[in-house]
Design a protein around this motif. Structure first.
Motif, PDB file in Angstrom:
ATOM      1  N   GLY A  80      42.368  42.645  41.611  1.00  0.00           N
ATOM      2  CA  GLY A  80      40.962  43.000  41.492  1.00  0.00           C
ATOM      3  C   GLY A  80      40.115  41.748  41.374  1.00  0.00           C
ATOM      4  O   GLY A  80      40.643  40.635  41.275  1.00  0.00           O
ATOM      5  N   GLN A  81      38.810  41.928  41.370  1.00  0.00           N
ATOM      6  CA  GLN A  81      37.880  40.805  41.314  1.00  0.00           C
ATOM      7  C   GLN A  81      37.762  40.286  39.889  1.00  0.00           C
ATOM      8  O   GLN A  81      37.556  41.051  38.957  1.00  0.00           O
ATOM      9  N   VAL A  82      37.896  38.965  39.732  1.00  0.00           N
ATOM     10  CA  VAL A  82      37.719  38.329  38.428  1.00  0.00           C
ATOM     11  C   VAL A  82      36.611  37.286  38.564  1.00  0.00           C
ATOM     12  O   VAL A  82      36.764  36.296  39.284  1.00  0.00           O
ATOM     13  N   ASP A  83      35.506  37.510  37.880  1.00  0.00           N
ATOM     14  CA  ASP A  83      34.380  36.580  37.883  1.00  0.00           C
ATOM     15  C   ASP A  83      34.564  35.638  36.690  1.00  0.00           C
ATOM     16  O   ASP A  83      34.203  35.965  35.556  1.00  0.00           O
ATOM     17  N   VAL A  84      35.149  34.471  36.952  1.00  0.00           N
ATOM     18  CA  VAL A  84      35.490  33.532  35.879  1.00  0.00           C
ATOM     19  C   VAL A  84      34.264  32.705  35.494  1.00  0.00           C
ATOM     20  O   VAL A  84      33.648  32.052  36.331  1.00  0.00           O
ATOM     21  N   ILE A  85      33.914  32.755  34.218  1.00  0.00           N
ATOM     22  CA  ILE A  85      32.798  31.962  33.691  1.00  0.00           C
ATOM     23  C   ILE A  85      33.308  30.673  33.063  1.00  0.00           C
ATOM     24  O   ILE A  85      32.676  29.618  33.159  1.00  0.00           O
ATOM     25  N   TYR A  86      34.474  30.748  32.425  1.00  0.00           N
ATOM     26  CA  TYR A  86      35.071  29.566  31.780  1.00  0.00           C
ATOM     27  C   TYR A  86      36.574  29.773  31.694  1.00  0.00           C
ATOM     28  O   TYR A  86      37.044  30.883  31.444  1.00  0.00           O
ATOM     29  N   GLU A  87      37.314  28.684  31.883  1.00  0.00           N
ATOM     30  CA  GLU A  87      38.767  28.759  31.753  1.00  0.00           C
ATOM     31  C   GLU A  87      39.332  27.397  31.396  1.00  0.00           C
ATOM     32  O   GLU A  87      38.937  26.377  31.947  1.00  0.00           O
ATOM     33  N   ASP A  88      40.242  27.391  30.435  1.00  0.00           N
ATOM     34  CA  ASP A  88      41.054  26.207  30.162  1.00  0.00           C
ATOM     35  C   ASP A  88      42.445  26.702  29.780  1.00  0.00           C
ATOM     36  O   ASP A  88      42.781  27.865  30.018  1.00  0.00           O
ATOM     37  N   LYS A  89      43.269  25.838  29.230  1.00  0.00           N
ATOM     38  CA  LYS A  89      44.648  26.247  28.943  1.00  0.00           C
ATOM     39  C   LYS A  89      44.752  27.144  27.716  1.00  0.00           C
ATOM     40  O   LYS A  89      45.826  27.682  27.430  1.00  0.00           O
TER      41      LYS A  89
END
Length: 301
Positions: A80-89
């Protein structure tokens, strides 16, 4: 898919020097310490394996190899669609669209954000274990936070209702709040007429506080910015109904259809998070979705 997480630290002069005390100071929970000790975790100081009682020195480098987390089969990965605003480990922040639940209900296999995020993580070589830090109602849009491991989840949980984790919402309401800004301080409990509803309950309700500010006034409605000081189920929806100004489209709490929008006009627009590991201040924002933007334009005339 299973994977390991690695955490690196350099011991400072003010840090606790015994490894166990050092980790407790770094907000490791008792269950995480247990898993680290008994479920295959490893601790290295200056590249040599050590145990909890080892005495470290200022300047030492400590590497924590977290125990393996095995994803649950209860949540199936679904594309599905994932609208990523922020990502780190450590964690992932996404912008959830309206019309999709945060987590699967019992015995249901419908697609939820948890299913989609699990697929996203696994496709990117991450551990697919779901650690949901914040959730939104099915028809509320906006920012949601998923931790990537139990350590990050614990760290975020510890700041969730503090000034280090501030949640701001935008809502379009019927009428105008008087005064235009203020605090709604009303206890919320379960509505005895239906277990899934909440209501103001001065006898048995839990303390609930919402700060609001009018952003724009329309002829028959207003756009509000709201800050949650507590995290009760349906808190904003119940508080605004109790104020006499329910949210546009919130059929559950108004019992009336709204032709201008087919869901409650509520959006988690901003998160201000002091990163629990790095200390960085994150100001994360999700723009007003299309249906709420159209509703504002209509109400402006």
């Amino acid at each position: 898919m299973t994977s390991r997480r690695y955490l690196k630290y350099r011991v400072t002069e003010t840090d606790k020097k015994v490894i166990r005390k050092f980790l407790v100071h770094k907000k490791f929970s008792s269950s995480q310490l247990h898993n680290l000790k008994n479920k295959g975790g490893l601790i290295f100081v200056n590249h040599r394996q050590r145990h909890f009682n080892y005495q470290m020195k200022t300047g030492d480098e400590i590497l924590i190899v977290m125990s393996v987390e095995t994803p649950s089969d209860l949540i199936k990965p679904m594309p599905g669609q994932v609208d990523v605003i922020y990502e780190d480990k450590y964690f992932l922040v996404i912008n959830k669209p309206p019309g999709i639940a945060s987590l699967p209900a019992k015995a249901l296999t419908s697609k939820t954000m948890a299913n989609i995020v699990k697929y996203y993580l696994e496709q990117n070589g991450e551990n697919g274990t779901i650690h949901l830090v914040t959730r939104l109602d099915r028809d509320t849009s906006g920012l949601m936070v998923f931790a990537k491991n139990s350590y990050a989840h614990s760290m975020l949980d510890q700041i969730l209702h503090s000034d280090h984790f501030q949640k701001y919402y935008l809502a379009i309401i019927y009428g105008h709040m008087e005064p235009e800004s203020g605090l709604i301080d009303l206890p919320i409990g379960i509505d005895q007429s239906a277990f899934y509803l909440r209501t103001i309950d001065h006898d048995n309700g839990k303390p609930s506080k919402t700060i609001y500010k009018t952003v724009e006034r329309f002829s028959r409605g207003s756009l509000l910015k709201l800050k949650l000081l507590t995290g009760r189920t349906h808190q904003i929806r119940v508080h605004l109904k109790a104020s006499g100004h329910p949210i546009f489209g919130d059929y559950m709490y108004t019992n009336q259809e709204e032709p201008l929008i087919n869901r409650q006009a509520l959006h988690c627009a901003e998160l201000k998070i002091v990163h629990p590991v790095t200390g960085e201040l994150l100001d994360l924002q999700a723009p007003l979705p299309e249906d709420m933007t159209r509703l504002c334009q209509t109400l402006r005339g």
